[in-house]
Design an enzyme around this catalytic site. Structure first.
Site, PDB file in Angstrom:
ATOM      1  N   GLU A 295       0.890  -1.175   0.000  1.00 24.77           N
ATOM      2  CA  GLU A 295       0.000   0.000   0.000  1.00 24.77           C
ATOM      3  C   GLU A 295       0.913   1.204   0.000  1.00 24.77           C
ATOM      4  O   GLU A 295       1.703   1.380   0.925  1.00 24.77           O
ATOM      5  CB  GLU A 295      -0.897  -0.027   1.231  1.00 24.77           C
ATOM      6  CG  GLU A 295      -1.815  -1.237   1.233  1.00 24.77           C
ATOM      7  CD  GLU A 295      -2.517  -1.436   2.564  1.00 24.77           C
ATOM      8  OE1 GLU A 295      -2.823  -0.440   3.209  1.00 24.77           O
ATOM      9  OE2 GLU A 295      -2.730  -2.595   2.923  1.00 24.77           O
TER      10      GLU A 295
ATOM     11  N   CYS B  49      -1.302   9.286   3.082  1.00 31.94           N
ATOM     12  CA  CYS B  49      -1.247   8.861   1.684  1.00 31.94           C
ATOM     13  C   CYS B  49      -2.511   9.290   0.948  1.00 31.94           C
ATOM     14  O   CYS B  49      -2.511   9.500  -0.253  1.00 31.94           O
ATOM     15  CB  CYS B  49      -1.097   7.362   1.607  1.00 31.94           C
ATOM     16  SG  CYS B  49      -2.416   6.509   2.455  1.00 31.94           S
TER      17      CYS B  49
HETATM   18  N1  NAD Z   1      -1.438   3.398   0.749  1.00 30.44           N
HETATM   19  C1  NAD Z   1      -1.439   3.411   2.058  1.00 30.44           C
HETATM   20  O1  NAD Z   1      -2.292   2.823   2.714  1.00 30.44           O
HETATM   21  C2  NAD Z   1      -0.388   4.194   2.794  1.00 30.44           C
HETATM   22  C3  NAD Z   1      -0.560   4.419   4.137  1.00 30.44           C
HETATM   23  C4  NAD Z   1       0.400   5.142   4.835  1.00 30.44           C
HETATM   24  C5  NAD Z   1       1.512   5.624   4.172  1.00 30.44           C
HETATM   25  N2  NAD Z   1       1.654   5.412   2.874  1.00 30.44           N
HETATM   26  C6  NAD Z   1       2.801   5.949   2.169  1.00 30.44           C
HETATM   27  O2  NAD Z   1       3.945   5.837   2.985  1.00 30.44           O
HETATM   28  C7  NAD Z   1       4.869   6.862   2.691  1.00 30.44           C
HETATM   29  C8  NAD Z   1       5.331   7.498   3.957  1.00 30.44           C
HETATM   30  O3  NAD Z   1       5.908   6.552   4.770  1.00 30.44           O
HETATM   31  P1  NAD Z   1       7.477   6.334   4.905  1.00 30.44           P
HETATM   32  O4  NAD Z   1       8.181   7.610   4.654  1.00 30.44           O
HETATM   33  O5  NAD Z   1       7.706   5.660   6.212  1.00 30.44           O
HETATM   34  O6  NAD Z   1       7.765   5.344   3.711  1.00 30.44           O
HETATM   35  P2  NAD Z   1       9.099   4.543   3.396  1.00 30.44           P
HETATM   36  O7  NAD Z   1       8.879   3.800   2.158  1.00 30.44           O
HETATM   37  O8  NAD Z   1      10.293   5.403   3.483  1.00 30.44           O
HETATM   38  O9  NAD Z   1       9.213   3.547   4.635  1.00 30.44           O
HETATM   39  C9  NAD Z   1       8.220   2.645   4.948  1.00 30.44           C
HETATM   40  C10 NAD Z   1       8.812   1.480   5.713  1.00 30.44           C
HETATM   41  O10 NAD Z   1       9.678   0.797   4.842  1.00 30.44           O
HETATM   42  C11 NAD Z   1      10.927   0.592   5.470  1.00 30.44           C
HETATM   43  N3  NAD Z   1      11.954   0.482   4.422  1.00 30.44           N
HETATM   44  C12 NAD Z   1      12.627   1.466   3.806  1.00 30.44           C
HETATM   45  N4  NAD Z   1      13.467   0.947   2.889  1.00 30.44           N
HETATM   46  C13 NAD Z   1      13.326  -0.382   2.917  1.00 30.44           C
HETATM   47  C14 NAD Z   1      13.885  -1.455   2.215  1.00 30.44           C
HETATM   48  N5  NAD Z   1      14.795  -1.268   1.272  1.00 30.44           N
HETATM   49  N6  NAD Z   1      13.482  -2.698   2.508  1.00 30.44           N
HETATM   50  C15 NAD Z   1      12.541  -2.917   3.440  1.00 30.44           C
HETATM   51  N7  NAD Z   1      11.975  -1.936   4.154  1.00 30.44           N
HETATM   52  C16 NAD Z   1      12.341  -0.682   3.897  1.00 30.44           C
HETATM   53  C17 NAD Z   1      11.064   1.751   6.374  1.00 30.44           C
HETATM   54  O11 NAD Z   1      11.988   1.511   7.370  1.00 30.44           O
HETATM   55  C18 NAD Z   1       9.640   1.879   6.901  1.00 30.44           C
HETATM   56  O12 NAD Z   1       9.446   0.965   7.935  1.00 30.44           O
HETATM   57  C19 NAD Z   1       4.135   7.791   1.771  1.00 30.44           C
HETATM   58  O13 NAD Z   1       4.551   7.568   0.474  1.00 30.44           O
HETATM   59  C20 NAD Z   1       2.682   7.400   1.945  1.00 30.44           C
HETATM   60  O14 NAD Z   1       1.887   7.725   0.847  1.00 30.44           O
HETATM   61  C21 NAD Z   1       0.748   4.682   2.162  1.00 30.44           C
HETATM   62  N1  LIG Z   2      -6.281   5.363   5.770  1.00 31.03           N
HETATM   63  C1  LIG Z   2      -5.869   6.723   5.938  1.00 31.03           C
HETATM   64  C2  LIG Z   2      -4.646   7.047   5.181  1.00 31.03           C
HETATM   65  C3  LIG Z   2      -3.500   6.110   5.363  1.00 31.03           C
HETATM   66  C4  LIG Z   2      -2.276   6.692   4.706  1.00 31.03           C
HETATM   67  O1  LIG Z   2      -1.564   7.514   5.149  1.00 31.03           O
HETATM   68  C5  LIG Z   2      -6.938   7.674   5.439  1.00 31.03           C
HETATM   69  O2  LIG Z   2      -7.927   7.218   4.870  1.00 31.03           O
HETATM   70  O3  LIG Z   2      -6.768   8.867   5.596  1.00 31.03           O
END
Ligand code: NAD
Ligand code: A1AUG
Length: 845
Positions: free
Chosen positions: A599, A633
């Site tokens: 996600e 996100c």
């Molecule tokens: N679609 C969704 O439901 C959703 C929800 C929340 C956040 N997000 C997204 O998350 C991002 C923000 O979060 P972030 O900055 O923590 O993201 P990120 O990708 O930097 O990190 C996410 C996780 O991945 C780990 N990670 C980083 N590099 C890795 C690797 N090479 N291998 C394995 N794990 C690794 C990090 O330590 C962290 O635990 C935004 O892009 C946001 O849109 C998406």
């Molecule tokens: N589920 C959350 C978003 C998660 C991502 O950051 C929302 O619906 O706002």
């Protein structure tokens, strides 16, 4: 005076001037020096200040009091009445505070025209009258009380359910409101020295009861009816029954554009089946029924609350409880919370890997965990997992998997339900950690703990319903076929910092519910909340050898674990780029091909057409783009506004943004807390620098922020105008909104442009044209579409959440198909004729 709540300072000023103008106009035309008899004005406090909210009351009360005092002085000058209208229940306490201040203000003495509307549908109605009576006694003035039943009933019920509060502030049955109305009427009439009662009713029974209740020598009260409604009742009643009774006509006055929401509320209120106005026009309703005594009706009820309106905790039925919320517009709850969290303010957490239930806290390896809003405040220390820790955890989890898989889904679900209860018990500490570790504002932190609890209960329910038993499949006679879900093995759950509890618990609990062992890898920025969550899960009965916490660097731990064939699946939430790295690592493994549930981010858009309500759009845009500092996100990144309304809409959005409060998230009044870390601040700064150099973009607004007064990672919301969504190459994760104007003829192009970004997470449409809503919802290619509302805050089980394309693989978190992806299917076919023939056939007649 018509006035929905003001969105901007300008709106509030305009409403103030309109009220002033109305008071003067009415005052100058008054031909009688008696505030009870002459015409008056009724005002809404939410139209006098754009932030008339409990969270802001400390900052705005004085300003509002001064404005009201000015209006009251003018009303006093002409000796006409000014009534403070009733609004949503969360505003009641504020209205009472202001009313009290005004009534006790010496400069308003000898003027009895200050009135207050009281809603009988509120359970607090009689207590409100006690309070008003006390103010009347202390001020030695009569108070005009306009008694109404209440016009926000449906939204009160919805809000209370959404917030998961213990009970409703309003009665769920109309008959209870009717009884309360009569009880209030009795009280108002019996305290003739303190109240001048004004009965807003169109109900003949209520009218007749009040006439009966009123002493023949009562010094004065009045009825009020809405312009255009109840005329025949009052014409008849006043000419035939009570010629000395006054009936004031309550007429909405205002601009055409303000009329619609008001009219809709009135139509809903009076058009409801239970409303007298509706029933009197229904020839099927017998006269005895129409004028039945509400008290008799209430007495005859076996179960008092309305059976179709369950308590907020019970809205999901028997199978799962709604998570318990906290009402942060309740002053007592807020001060209790402030008191309760004091004990955590001195606490320093020490966290590290939890392997087989043992915490590995290596003081030589500790790094500080700092409050992003106060960099001087070290809230704890974390010792990160080494690759030896990670591989040891993997080995233990791998050995523990089979036993856990053989535990019934029902038993596994019980552990999750117990964990949900524990989270609810420890909510305050968890909220506090979310504030100081992740920079969450209070309302976001409450919502996040609740979301985690809802995930646990929802996945427990799905596990019991879908994963517990063999399901028999149909087929030819002579054989039995069954399908069954099993755990896959060890799942690696990798979560982000922006929902460090809800997403962390969501992934982990889904994997556990499906019968997997789990290695949980929280984001580097938020290890403390993850540590607490794992301890709670263990306490709730998840075996210690099944769930392990491995905090630390993502790249390093990813490189250690993802290539290992003992990892049978990865649940990842984070950036698209990281998901792609993990995907490549998995693809280059030689072993079995395993699922990656990813996600990721979004370039989320909102389209506003010319039929949209400007004020509604403004509120939804600010929430969607800037709530949580845009660090969701789901957050709105690109707002498309139809040219015809763009000028006015953009101005309103920028003016409303001006009122946002950036600050310490522990303060109730803060709208926007800190950005998570320095790297994020640098990324956002780089984006603003780049976009400022772009000829096709233009800075429209930047929320003022005094950088010197903070020692934290703060970044103000920016609003840019750009020409094309393709100017943005990727998600910009923070409070930066981009606006694009479009011509109506370009609508299809706009939809294609949004779809062509490749992302597909959330989308919102603001329109009042049904055909437009149906068409755009179908054409837009995203996971979650929102109509005429903000686009964040998806609720577990209600709005299953997740995107497509660059935004994620699905299945949706908090949806009915999520657990199945963590499972593997097995089919068993039994030849029932193998030992001696087909008994079923043989037994037929
Ligand atoms: N679609 C969704 O439901 C959703 C929800 C929340 C956040 N997000 C997204 O998350 C991002 C923000 O979060 P972030 O900055 O923590 O993201 P990120 O990708 O930097 O990190 C996410 C996780 O991945 C780990 N990670 C980083 N590099 C890795 C690797 N090479 N291998 C394995 N794990 C690794 C990090 O330590 C962290 O635990 C935004 O892009 C946001 O849109 C998406
Ligand atoms: N589920 C959350 C978003 C998660 C991502 O950051 C929302 O619906 O706002």
């Amino acid at each position: 005076m018509l006035g929905e709540s003001a969105c901007t300072v300008e709106d509030a000023e305009e409403y103030f001037n309109l009220y002033m103008h109305a008071i003067k106009a009415i005052g100058e035309s008054a031909d009688i020096n008696d505030c009870f008899k002459s015409q008056g004005v009724s005002i809404k406090l939410s139209s006098l200040h754009s932030r008339y909210e409990f969270s802001q009351f400390g900052n705005i009360a004085e300003e509002l009091r001064a404005k009201l005092l000015e209006l009251c002085h003018e009303a006093k000058k002409y000796n006409i009445s000014l009534c403070i209208d009733a609004e949503e229940s969360e505003r009641l306490e504020m209205s009472l505070v202001l009313f009290e201040q005004l009534r006790l203000d010496e400069s308003l003495s000898e003027w009895e025209g200050l009135g207050l509307a009281v809603q009988a549908y509120q359970k607090r109605a009689l207590s409100v009258l006690d309070f008003v009576e006390d103010v009347a006694i202390r001020s030695k003035h009569k108070v005009m009380v306009r008694l109404v039943k209440g016009a926000y009933w449906d939204s009160e019920i919805k809000r209370t359910q959404e917030l998961g509060l213990i009970g409703y502030p309003v009665f769920t049955r109309k008959s209870h409101t009717d009884v309360c109305y009569l009880a209030c009427a009795q009280k108002l009439l019996s305290k003739e020295n303190h109240f001048y009662p004004c009965f807003g009713t169109h109900n003949a029974y209520t009218f007749a009861t009040i006439i009966e209740l009123a002493d023949k020598n009562h010094p004065g009260f009045e009825f009020q009816r809405l312009h255009g409604m109840g005329k025949s009742l009052y014409d008849y009643a006043i000419s035939e029954l009570a010629t000395s009774i006054n009936c004031r006509i309550y007429a909405p006055v205002g601009k055409h554009s303000d009329l619609l929401p008001y009219l809709i509320r009135r139509l809903l209120e009076n058009g409801a089946n239970s409303s007298f106005v509706n029933q009197v026009n229904d020839s099927d309703v017998k006269i005895e029924e129409l004028v039945s005594d509400p008290l008799e009706k209430v007495k005859s009820l076996e179960y008092e609350p309305h059976p179709s309106i369950p308590l907020p905790r019970d809205i999901f039925g028997e199978e799962r409880k709604n998570s318990l919320g906290m009402d942060i517009s309740d002053s007592i709850a807020v001060s209790q919370f402030a008191n309760d969290i004091r004990e955590f303010s001195e606490k320093k957490w020490q966290v590290g890997p939890i392997i087989d239930g043992e915490s590995f806290l290596d003081s030589a390896e500790f790094t500080e965990v700092v409050n992003p809003a106060h960099l001087e405040n070290v809230i704890g220390e974390v010792s990160s997992a080494t690759s030896a820790h990670a591989l040891n955890a993997l080995e233990i989890a791998h050995s523990a998997f089979t036993k856990w898989q053989n535990v019934s889904a029902e038993e596994r679900a019980k552990c999750l339900e117990k964990a949900a209860d524990l989270l609810e018990e420890r909510m305050k500490e968890l909220i506090y950690i979310l504030i100081v570790e992740a920079g969450k504002i209070l309302s976001d932190a409450i919502a996040e703990v609740r979301e985690a609890i809802d995930f646990l209960r929802y996945y427990a329910m799905i596990a019991k319903n879908e994963l517990n038993d063999w399901k028999k499949l149909s087929g030819p006679t002579g054989e039995d076929n069954f399908i069954f879900f099993e755990g896959r093995g060890v799942f690696l759950c990798i979560s982000p910092w922006n929902f460090p509890l809800a997403i962390f618990i969501g992934q982990v609990s889904a994997a556990l519910a499906a019968g997997n062992a789990v290695l949980a890898k929280p984001a580097e920025q938020t290890p403390i909340i993850a540590y607490e969550a794992v301890k709670i899960l263990h306490e709730a009965g998840i075996p210690k050898n099944v769930l392990h916490l491995i905090p630390g660097d993502g790249w390093y731990l990813g490189k250690t674990l993802v290539p290992d064939n003992r990892i049978s699946g990865v649940a990842f939430t984070g950036s698209t780029q990281t998901a792609q790295i993990i995907n490549r690592m998995l693809a280059s493994r030689d072993g079995p091909i395993v699922p990656l549930i990813a996600e990721t981010g979004g370039l989320n858009a909102m389209i506003v057409d010319s039929s949209a309500l400007l004020e509604q759009v403004t509120k939804d845009v600010l929430i969607s783009a800037f709530r949580s500092g845009g660090q969701r996100c789901s957050a709105l990144r690109v707002l498309f506004i139809q040219e015809d309304i763009a000028e006015k809409q953009v101005k309103m959005i920028c003016n409303a943004a001006q009122e946002l409060k950036i600050g310490d998230p522990i303060q109730l009044s803060t709208d926007i807390g800190p950005i998570i870390d320095k790297a994020s601040i640098d990324m956002l700064t780089k984006h603003t620098e780049k976009i400022s150099r772009d000829e096709d973009s233009n800075l429209l607004f930047k929320v003022p922020m005094d950088t010197n007064s903070y020692n934290g990672y703060f970044f103000p919301p920016y609003i840019y105008e750009i020409q094309k969504i393709s100017q943005l190459k990727q998600e910009v994760f923070g409070p930066i909104l981009h606006i694009i104007r479009f011509n109506k003829s370009q609508l299809n192009e706009v939809i294609s442009d949004i779809n062509n970004t490749g992302y597909g997470l959330t989308f919102s449409l603001q329109s009042r044209v049904q055909s437009q809503i149906a068409l755009i919802s179908k054409k837009i290619s995203v996971g979650n579409v929102y109509i005429n509302r903000n686009q964040i805050g998806a609720a577990v089980g209600t709005q299953p959440f997740g995107g497509r394309g660059l935004s994620g693989t699905g299945p949706k978190a908090g949806g009915p198909n999520y657990l199945q992806r963590f499972s593997i299917e097995k089919v068993v076919s039994v030849n029932t004729t193998a030992c001696g023939g087909n008994i079923k056939l043989a037994c037929l007649d």
